[in-house]
Design an enzyme around this catalytic site. Structure first.
Site, PDB file in Angstrom:
ATOM      1  N   HIS A 105       0.806  -1.224   0.000  1.00 45.04           N
ATOM      2  CA  HIS A 105       0.000   0.000   0.000  1.00 45.04           C
ATOM      3  C   HIS A 105       0.839   1.273   0.000  1.00 45.04           C
ATOM      4  O   HIS A 105       0.346   2.339   0.345  1.00 45.04           O
ATOM      5  CB  HIS A 105      -0.963  -0.015   1.194  1.00 45.04           C
ATOM      6  CG  HIS A 105      -1.981  -1.116   1.091  1.00 45.04           C
ATOM      7  ND1 HIS A 105      -2.660  -1.617   2.190  1.00 45.04           N
ATOM      8  CD2 HIS A 105      -2.412  -1.827   0.026  1.00 45.04           C
ATOM      9  CE1 HIS A 105      -3.475  -2.577   1.788  1.00 45.04           C
ATOM     10  NE2 HIS A 105      -3.345  -2.731   0.488  1.00 45.04           N
ATOM     11  N   SER A 172      -6.689  -8.446   9.501  1.00 44.62           N
ATOM     12  CA  SER A 172      -8.013  -9.076   9.541  1.00 44.62           C
ATOM     13  C   SER A 172      -8.251  -9.978   8.350  1.00 44.62           C
ATOM     14  O   SER A 172      -9.205 -10.763   8.341  1.00 44.62           O
ATOM     15  CB  SER A 172      -9.098  -8.003   9.565  1.00 44.62           C
ATOM     16  OG  SER A 172      -9.085  -7.260   8.351  1.00 44.62           O
TER      17      SER A 172
END
Length: 227
Positions: A105, A172
């Protein structure tokens, strides 16, 4: 030949260093709607807000240090080939000593030209309106925003395919395309998932360590020594 450990890390890996996670349960990031500060549209509408937001993140990054999980991952390089594929934009893996880190990212300590995405520069101070590349284009944070492609994802897929062991820490596994990387390892590859609240489907190859990053890495080092 050393076995190849591929490590997928997320916000939970850096949280124990004091790096704030991406957003709270209400969808806000430091009081901002994420689309205001993490999208091309947000940058177009209010570039000063976006630049200030990342300037604050950059300043905060200078006040924190790698935690024991970062350090333990770096230690693995003594006995294994280790590639870290991280969703985090901080430099804590590198500061801890990891030598092969792929940032999915982007990186907070880099900027790039709005006129040429491949013109990427190291940047450790504030970034302001009027800071331009050599061709006069405004510089922006080197961060993958919502709605943008993840340029390193294909490389990450190939890395996962070559893994002898996959370790997942502090994520997650709900944010795509990063969450899909678990599907690119070979069918019998052992997977260790470290997270205090692991969200995984049943898979006989996944060994869950339901602990924080630092405590979970202590357990993992013991497991690897005895396996």
């Amino acid at each position: 030949m050393k076995k190849h450990i591929v490590v997928l890390t997320g916000a939970g890996t850096s949280a124990e260093s004091g790096v704030k996670t991406f957003r709270d349960h209400d969808g806000l990031w430091e009081g901002h709607d994420v689309m205001q500060v993490a999208s091309p549209l947000g940058f177009r509408d209010n570039p000063e807000l976006v630049l200030d937001f990342y300037n604050q993140r950059r300043r905060q990054l200078k006040t924190v240090e790698p935690n024991q999980a970062h350090k333990d991952l770096a230690k693995l390089e003594t006995d294994y080939k280790v590639t870290i594929v991280t969703q985090n934009v901080d430099d804590l893996h590198e500061r801890a000593g990891s030598s092969d880190v792929v940032h999915l990212h982007g990186e907070l300590l880099k900027v790039r030209s709005t006129g040429n995405p491949s013109d990427i520069k190291d940047w450790t101070e504030d970034l302001n309106l009027g800071d331009t590349c050599e061709k006069g284009h405004q510089l922006r944070p080197h961060i993958v925003w919502f709605g943008e492609d993840v340029p390193m994802i294909d490389i990450a897929m190939k890395i996962c395919y070559a893994a002898d062991i996959l370790v997942i820490i502090g994520t997650s596994m709900q944010v795509y395309p990063a969450a899909g990387l678990i599907n690119y390892v070979q069918p019998d590859t052992p997977i260790y998932y470290i997270d205090p609240k692991p969200a995984v489907t049943r898979n006989p190859n996944i060994n869950v360590i339901a602990k924080s990053a630092t405590k979970g890495m202590t357990d993992l080092l013991t497991i690897l020594k005895t396996s």
